[in-house]
Design a protein around this motif. Structure first.
Motif, PDB file in Angstrom:
ATOM      1  N   GLY A 438       3.434   6.514 -27.005  1.00 34.79           N
ATOM      2  CA  GLY A 438       2.637   7.261 -27.968  1.00 34.79           C
ATOM      3  C   GLY A 438       1.565   6.428 -28.632  1.00 34.79           C
ATOM      4  N   GLU A 439       1.846   5.127 -28.798  1.00 40.40           N
ATOM      5  CA  GLU A 439       0.861   4.266 -29.432  1.00 40.40           C
ATOM      6  C   GLU A 439      -0.388   4.133 -28.556  1.00 40.40           C
ATOM      7  OE1 GLU A 439       1.492   0.559 -32.366  1.00 40.40           O
ATOM      8  OE2 GLU A 439       2.023   0.151 -30.275  1.00 40.40           O
ATOM      9  N   ARG A 440      -0.164   4.092 -27.252  1.00 34.72           N
ATOM     10  CA  ARG A 440      -1.297   4.030 -26.323  1.00 34.72           C
ATOM     11  C   ARG A 440      -2.126   5.308 -26.414  1.00 34.72           C
ATOM     12  NH1 ARG A 440      -2.816   4.674 -20.820  1.00 34.72           N
ATOM     13  NH2 ARG A 440      -3.742   2.767 -19.939  1.00 34.72           N
ATOM     14  N   ASP A 441      -1.439   6.442 -26.538  1.00 31.35           N
ATOM     15  CA  ASP A 441      -2.156   7.716 -26.685  1.00 31.35           C
ATOM     16  C   ASP A 441      -2.922   7.764 -28.004  1.00 31.35           C
ATOM     17  OD1 ASP A 441      -1.231   8.626 -24.255  1.00 31.35           O
ATOM     18  OD2 ASP A 441       0.524   9.631 -25.111  1.00 31.35           O
ATOM     19  N   ASP A 442      -2.283   7.265 -29.078  1.00 28.66           N
ATOM     20  CA  ASP A 442      -2.949   7.269 -30.382  1.00 28.66           C
ATOM     21  C   ASP A 442      -4.197   6.397 -30.369  1.00 28.66           C
ATOM     22  OD1 ASP A 442      -1.028   8.944 -31.368  1.00 28.66           O
ATOM     23  OD2 ASP A 442       0.150   7.368 -32.351  1.00 28.66           O
ATOM     24  N   TYR A 443      -4.175   5.346 -29.579  1.00 23.40           N
ATOM     25  CA  TYR A 443      -5.305   4.412 -29.552  1.00 23.40           C
ATOM     26  C   TYR A 443      -6.570   5.054 -28.975  1.00 23.40           C
ATOM     27  CZ  TYR A 443      -7.816  -0.026 -29.201  1.00 23.40           C
ATOM     28  OH  TYR A 443      -8.732  -1.049 -29.366  1.00 23.40           O
ATOM     29  N   LYS A 444      -6.401   6.143 -28.227  1.00 25.91           N
ATOM     30  CA  LYS A 444      -7.561   6.818 -27.648  1.00 25.91           C
ATOM     31  C   LYS A 444      -8.462   7.412 -28.735  1.00 25.91           C
ATOM     32  CE  LYS A 444      -5.161   7.960 -23.343  1.00 25.91           C
ATOM     33  NZ  LYS A 444      -4.601   9.052 -22.500  1.00 25.91           N
ATOM     34  N   TYR A 445      -7.902   7.609 -29.926  1.00 23.70           N
ATOM     35  CA  TYR A 445      -8.686   8.149 -31.039  1.00 23.70           C
ATOM     36  C   TYR A 445      -9.218   6.991 -31.875  1.00 23.70           C
ATOM     37  CZ  TYR A 445      -6.417  12.465 -29.652  1.00 23.70           C
ATOM     38  OH  TYR A 445      -5.978  13.545 -28.921  1.00 23.70           O
ATOM     39  N   ASP A 447     -10.369   6.481 -34.797  1.00 23.33           N
ATOM     40  CA  ASP A 447      -9.952   6.243 -36.176  1.00 23.33           C
ATOM     41  C   ASP A 447      -8.615   5.507 -36.280  1.00 23.33           C
ATOM     42  OD1 ASP A 447     -12.236   7.451 -37.022  1.00 23.33           O
ATOM     43  OD2 ASP A 447     -11.300   9.377 -37.502  1.00 23.33           O
ATOM     44  N   ASN A 448      -7.844   5.471 -35.168  1.00 32.78           N
ATOM     45  CA  ASN A 448      -6.536   4.804 -35.201  1.00 32.78           C
ATOM     46  C   ASN A 448      -6.601   3.338 -34.780  1.00 32.78           C
ATOM     47  OD1 ASN A 448      -5.375   7.283 -35.891  1.00 32.78           O
ATOM     48  ND2 ASN A 448      -5.009   7.834 -33.739  1.00 32.78           N
ATOM     49  N   ARG A 449      -7.719   2.918 -34.245  1.00 35.37           N
ATOM     50  CA  ARG A 449      -7.725   1.639 -33.521  1.00 35.37           C
ATOM     51  C   ARG A 449      -7.548   0.408 -34.417  1.00 35.37           C
ATOM     52  NH1 ARG A 449     -12.420   3.129 -29.009  1.00 35.37           N
ATOM     53  NH2 ARG A 449     -11.192   4.807 -28.057  1.00 35.37           N
ATOM     54  N   ILE A 450      -8.212   0.385 -35.551  1.00 36.24           N
ATOM     55  CA  ILE A 450      -8.111  -0.798 -36.412  1.00 36.24           C
ATOM     56  C   ILE A 450      -6.673  -0.998 -36.884  1.00 36.24           C
ATOM     57  CG2 ILE A 450      -8.834  -1.800 -38.619  1.00 36.24           C
ATOM     58  CD1 ILE A 450     -10.996  -1.928 -36.517  1.00 36.24           C
ATOM     59  N   TYR A 469     -13.898  -7.623 -33.853  1.00 41.32           N
ATOM     60  CA  TYR A 469     -13.789  -6.213 -33.484  1.00 41.32           C
ATOM     61  C   TYR A 469     -13.991  -5.325 -34.701  1.00 41.32           C
ATOM     62  CZ  TYR A 469     -12.017  -1.907 -31.379  1.00 41.32           C
ATOM     63  OH  TYR A 469     -11.890  -0.625 -30.908  1.00 41.32           O
ATOM     64  N   ALA A 470     -13.331  -5.676 -35.809  1.00 45.70           N
ATOM     65  CA  ALA A 470     -13.415  -4.862 -37.023  1.00 45.70           C
ATOM     66  C   ALA A 470     -14.846  -4.817 -37.554  1.00 45.70           C
ATOM     67  CB  ALA A 470     -12.471  -5.415 -38.085  1.00 45.70           C
ATOM     68  N   ALA A 471     -15.544  -5.963 -37.477  1.00 45.23           N
ATOM     69  CA  ALA A 471     -16.930  -6.002 -37.957  1.00 45.23           C
ATOM     70  C   ALA A 471     -17.824  -5.139 -37.081  1.00 45.23           C
ATOM     71  CB  ALA A 471     -17.424  -7.444 -37.983  1.00 45.23           C
ATOM     72  N   CYS A 472     -17.664  -5.257 -35.760  1.00 45.38           N
ATOM     73  CA  CYS A 472     -18.460  -4.433 -34.833  1.00 45.38           C
ATOM     74  C   CYS A 472     -18.145  -2.951 -35.005  1.00 45.38           C
ATOM     75  CB  CYS A 472     -18.195  -4.859 -33.390  1.00 45.38           C
ATOM     76  SG  CYS A 472     -18.859  -6.466 -32.951  1.00 45.38           S
ATOM     77  N   PHE A 473     -16.852  -2.655 -35.202  1.00 47.78           N
ATOM     78  CA  PHE A 473     -16.425  -1.265 -35.360  1.00 47.78           C
ATOM     79  C   PHE A 473     -17.069  -0.645 -36.594  1.00 47.78           C
ATOM     80  CE2 PHE A 473     -13.606   2.172 -36.585  1.00 47.78           C
ATOM     81  CZ  PHE A 473     -13.244   2.742 -35.372  1.00 47.78           C
TER      82      PHE A 473
END
Length: 838
Positions: A438-445, A447-450, A469-473
């Motif tokens: 489920g975590e892999r699925d959540d990562y597709k969105y 807003d969940n990535r950070i 990554y956070a700065a680029c995001f």
């Protein structure tokens, strides 16, 4: 004395010929021609360039006169420098586009013979010369005082209205013109249509939808002489009017929302042009202004976002995103624009003069390229990628200077986004490989990535990589948030600056074979003024399109008002006064009522180019209000109804069929405007596309029930119901649609999922409004479908049909009490009364 003079003249001429025959230089020239040149001409050239009337490229080589005159590509011999003669270029294959003979190059020794012959002045042996018929155009396609007197090119002058003896046919000038011709041919007009027929006719003509039963009854019970005028005023004020009449215009300009060809990419924001057209008709925008906005809305001042959207007119055609010859493709695009403008606005096939003088009408090739030069600075739709489409054809709906500043900012932001994508994608790829479940699925969105990544810092992602990554995001989110700056975008025309490139005649239509240069000029046969081109405002355009727009939309243009008045008549009566409404030239059909057409055109212009006023004039005539019934005497004399002795029965258009069907269910969504919607298309149809799962979108049920004018139009995949009932061909100009009556249409209406779903919805509505009593259900179904009560016989047969199915259900149908009513509703859908307008 006369006889002596004639004999002396003969003697002189004979003497001259004898002297020539004994001239030693001429003898040598004849010998060289006979022994060296003529055999080569006979072997390699005369088949295509001989004395027959049909010549390739208009070039005749059987005489020196023909050689010097040349053909479509110009003179074959350059007397000032014979080595540069076009004939040698062709024989030596130095000209990539004109090579002779086409099946293979001559031997060098044979080319040398032609080179030497030209050097000597290309002498012919007069005994062998064959002059043949002269290559001349017919009188009809030469611009002259005579061709300028052709009816379509003469100024519009309001003609005298004929006097007729029958008073009720003299009150409206339209009726006087029609009645006088009928009387002259020994015919009489049909009686008036019934009130029920008339109101249904008016509703479909102005809105493309039927009246309700209550509206029909109200009109039938209104004794006022102004009752029908009140109906017309009401319909013209409804937003559905613009949807119906806007669709007529969209046919003319080949409106579609994709580019065609293999990829058939979507045109961004093109729906705004469709909405502009609908709104223009609803607002009763003056037709001359309507044309000017489409041709040069970006150059009109004060600035108008609406007029900018109108220039999407230039972006509606096919676009090949990877042409074999980009330069030729650019001029193919301009030709498409000029041809559509000629047919839609001027009623002329100007495009036929691209490769040579028009064969029928007085439109020289020079006139074609002079007209083309008005568009010669328009940027192509795109170069290849979708990004170039945005660069060339999409703009913010802002005044030009503000839009340019915004565009510069957008370009910077786009470059920043591309730069940020690299580091983000690298980490995303690692994350998708490391995560699971489920975590892999959540990562597709996004807003969940950070939050997900932060849990794995120090494991498979370092702190520094996470911080990067956070700065680029965060930066990407900020840039995306300001990308459109809240400004609406539209598909519009743009130019390559304030200075137009020189336009040349293209020899035989070949963009690589340049002929004489031309300057902007209007069609010479119309005796036009000088264009008077002034630079466009803000220094971004040439101003040429404004000059063209003003001429086309001028009251002094002999074509524009006639052409559109004819179109209004066409869409009320089923055919124009000129049946070929896109061709007022000599290959088109001649007007059946030329004086009436001129009266309508004059009335149109003097009324301020207002379209709604023309509807009322036409619809309040007795001519429009006649019945459509046939009469033996009239059919014998005028079977095609050329004289309008009756109203023409017509089948509903594709959009009317679909909209009327949905309307039966009570779920037709009358929302106006906005992005296009997608219907449900069967998988079998989608499978015909190169990318079945990407070719079409999806919409909610509510949006699927919107009017057909809002359904997406993809060139490679037509909506099946609309296609079945003859929707407009979007690859080119469509001024007259087919109106076929085919078995496949009946099969579609009986068996397709769409019409069976409609029948289910129709039956559900009938049940809600009529209850469970079968007689009441039959009566209500007739009222919804046909705006009337059934006759006693129809009621009896309808009840028997349902009861028979109740007692003997069709195998596989739903339980008794449901399916029979649905079958009956499907039956009503398939009756002529539903599909035709009297």
């Amino acid at each position: 004395m006369k006889r002596i003079f004639f004999s002396q003249l003969i003697a002189v001429l004979v003497g001259l010929n004898a002297a020539a025959a004994t001239d030693p230089d001429q003898k040598k020239a004849n010998a060289y021609f006979d022994s060296q040149v003529h055999p080569l001409l006979e072997r390699h050239c005369f088949k295509c360039h001989g004395a027959e009337e049909k010549l390739k490229g208009g070039l005749r080589l059987t005489s020196r006169e023909g050689l010097m005159r040349g053909g479509d590509s110009g003179g074959a011999m350059d007397e000032s420098d014979t080595g540069k003669s076009l004939l040698l270029d062709m024989l030596s294959y130095r000209d990539d586009h004109h090579q002779m003979p086409p099946k293979g190059k001559l031997e060098e020794s044979e080319i040398a013979v032609f080179r030497e012959w030209l050097r000597r002045g290309a002498p012919y042996n007069s005994a062998r010369e064959i002059h043949g018929p002269k290559i001349t155009t017919t009188q009809a396609n030469v611009v002259s005082a005579e061709t300028k007197r052709y009816w379509a090119f003469k100024p519009v002058v309001r003609p005298l209205v004929p006097k007729v003896a029958q008073n009720d046919w003299s009150r409206n000038p339209i009726d006087a013109y029609i009645f006088s011709k009928l009387v002259a041919k020994g015919l009489r007009p049909n009686p008036a249509a019934s009130k029920a027929q008339l109101i249904r006719r008016a509703f479909y003509d102005l809105t493309g939808l039927p009246p309700t039963q209550a509206e029909v009854v109200s009109f039938q019970n209104n004794p006022s002489p102004a009752a029908f005028e009140e109906v017309i005023d009401d319909l013209l004020a409804r937003p559905q009017y613009g949807e119906k009449w806007g669709r007529h215009w969209l046919d003319l300009v080949r409106y579609a929302e994709s580019n065609g060809y293999e990829r058939d990419g979507w045109k961004p924001q093109v729906w705004r042009y469709r909405d502009y057209v609908i709104k223009a008709f609803n607002d009763d925008k003056a037709y001359d202004r309507f044309l000017q906005e489409q041709l040069a809305g970006d150059e009109l001042r004060p600035f108008s976002a609406e007029a900018m959207v109108a220039t999407g007119y230039y972006r509606l055609g096919l676009w090949d995103d990877e042409p074999v010859d980009p330069h030729q493709a650019y001029y193919d695009g301009l030709d498409d624009i000029l041809s559509i403008t000629g047919q839609a606005m001027l009623g002329l096939t100007i495009g036929c003069a691209r490769c040579h003088d028009h064969k029928i009408d007085p439109i020289p090739q020079v006139d074609y390229y002079s007209m083309l030069s008005f568009f010669g600075n328009v940027r192509h739709y795109g170069q290849r990628s979708s990004q170039t489409v945005y660069d060339h054809s999409v703009r913010a709906l802002l005044p030009p200077k503000r839009a340019e500043l915004l565009r510069e900012e957008l370009n910077k932001d786009s470059a920043t986004l591309r730069k940020l994508e690299g580091p983000l994608k690298r980490i995303d790829k690692i994350a998708m490989a490391q995560l699971s479940g489920g975590e892999r699925d959540d990562y597709k969105y996004e807003d969940n990535r950070i939050s997900i990544l932060s849990k794995y810092v120090g494991q498979w992602i370092s702190q520094s990589k996470f911080d990067e990554y956070a700065a680029c995001f965060a930066e990407r989110k900020e840039v995306q948030g300001r990308l459109n700056h809240g400004v609406e975008l539209a598909l519009v025309v743009t130019e390559a600056g304030a200075n137009a490139p020189e336009t040349h005649v293209h020899v035989r239509g070949n963009a690589h074979a340049l002929g004489a240069p031309v300057v902007p000029a209007f069609l010479s046969v119309t005796s036009p003024p000088e264009p008077g081109v002034k630079p466009g405002p803000d220094g971004l355009t040439t101003g040429r399109r404004t000059a063209l727009a003003r001429w086309i939309a001028s009251e002094n243009n002999p074509l524009t008002a006639r052409v559109f008045a004819n179109r209004i008549w066409q869409h009320h009566f089923g055919r124009g006064i000129v049946r070929t409404s896109d061709n007022f030239g000599r290959l088109g059909e001649q007007p059946t009522h030329p004086e009436l057409l001129d009266w309508l055109a004059a009335e149109f212009v003097e009324g301020g180019w207002k379209i709604k006023a023309m509807h009322k004039k036409i619809m309040l005539s007795k001519t429009y209000q006649m019945s459509s019934g046939g009469r033996g005497d009239a059919l014998a004399k005028d079977p095609a109804n050329d004289l309008f002795w009756r109203f023409n029965l017509r089948r509903l258009t594709a959009e009317e069929v679909r909209d009327s069907a949905i309307n039966l269910t009570g779920r037709l969504n009358l929302k106006v405007g906005g992005p296009s919607v997608y219907t449900d298309i069967p998988d079998e149809v989608l499978a015909t596309a190169s990318r079945p799962h990407a070719v079409w979108g999806s919409s909610s049920e509510e949006d699927r029930n919107r009017r057909s004018v809002y359904v997406a139009i993809r060139r490679s995949l037509n909506e099946p119901v609309l296609k079945t009932f003859d929707m407009a061909d979007t690859d080119g100009h469509c001024s007259v649609r087919f109106a076929s009556v085919l078995p496949t249409q009946s099969l579609t209406m009986l068996n397709s999922r769409f019409f069976n779903d409609v029948a289910i919805g129709f039956a559900a509505r009938v049940r809600r409004e009529a209850g469970q009593a079968v007689e009441r259900q039959v009566s209500r179904a007739f009222g919804i479908a046909f705006n009337r009560r059934p006759s006693p016989d129809e009621l009896t047969r309808g009840v028997r049909f349902i009861e028979d199915l109740e007692s003997s259900p069709i195998p596989g149908e739903k339980a008794a009490g449901s399916a029979p009513l649905e079958r009956f509703c499907l039956l009503l859908l398939n009756l002529n009364e539903f599909l035709f307008v009297d």
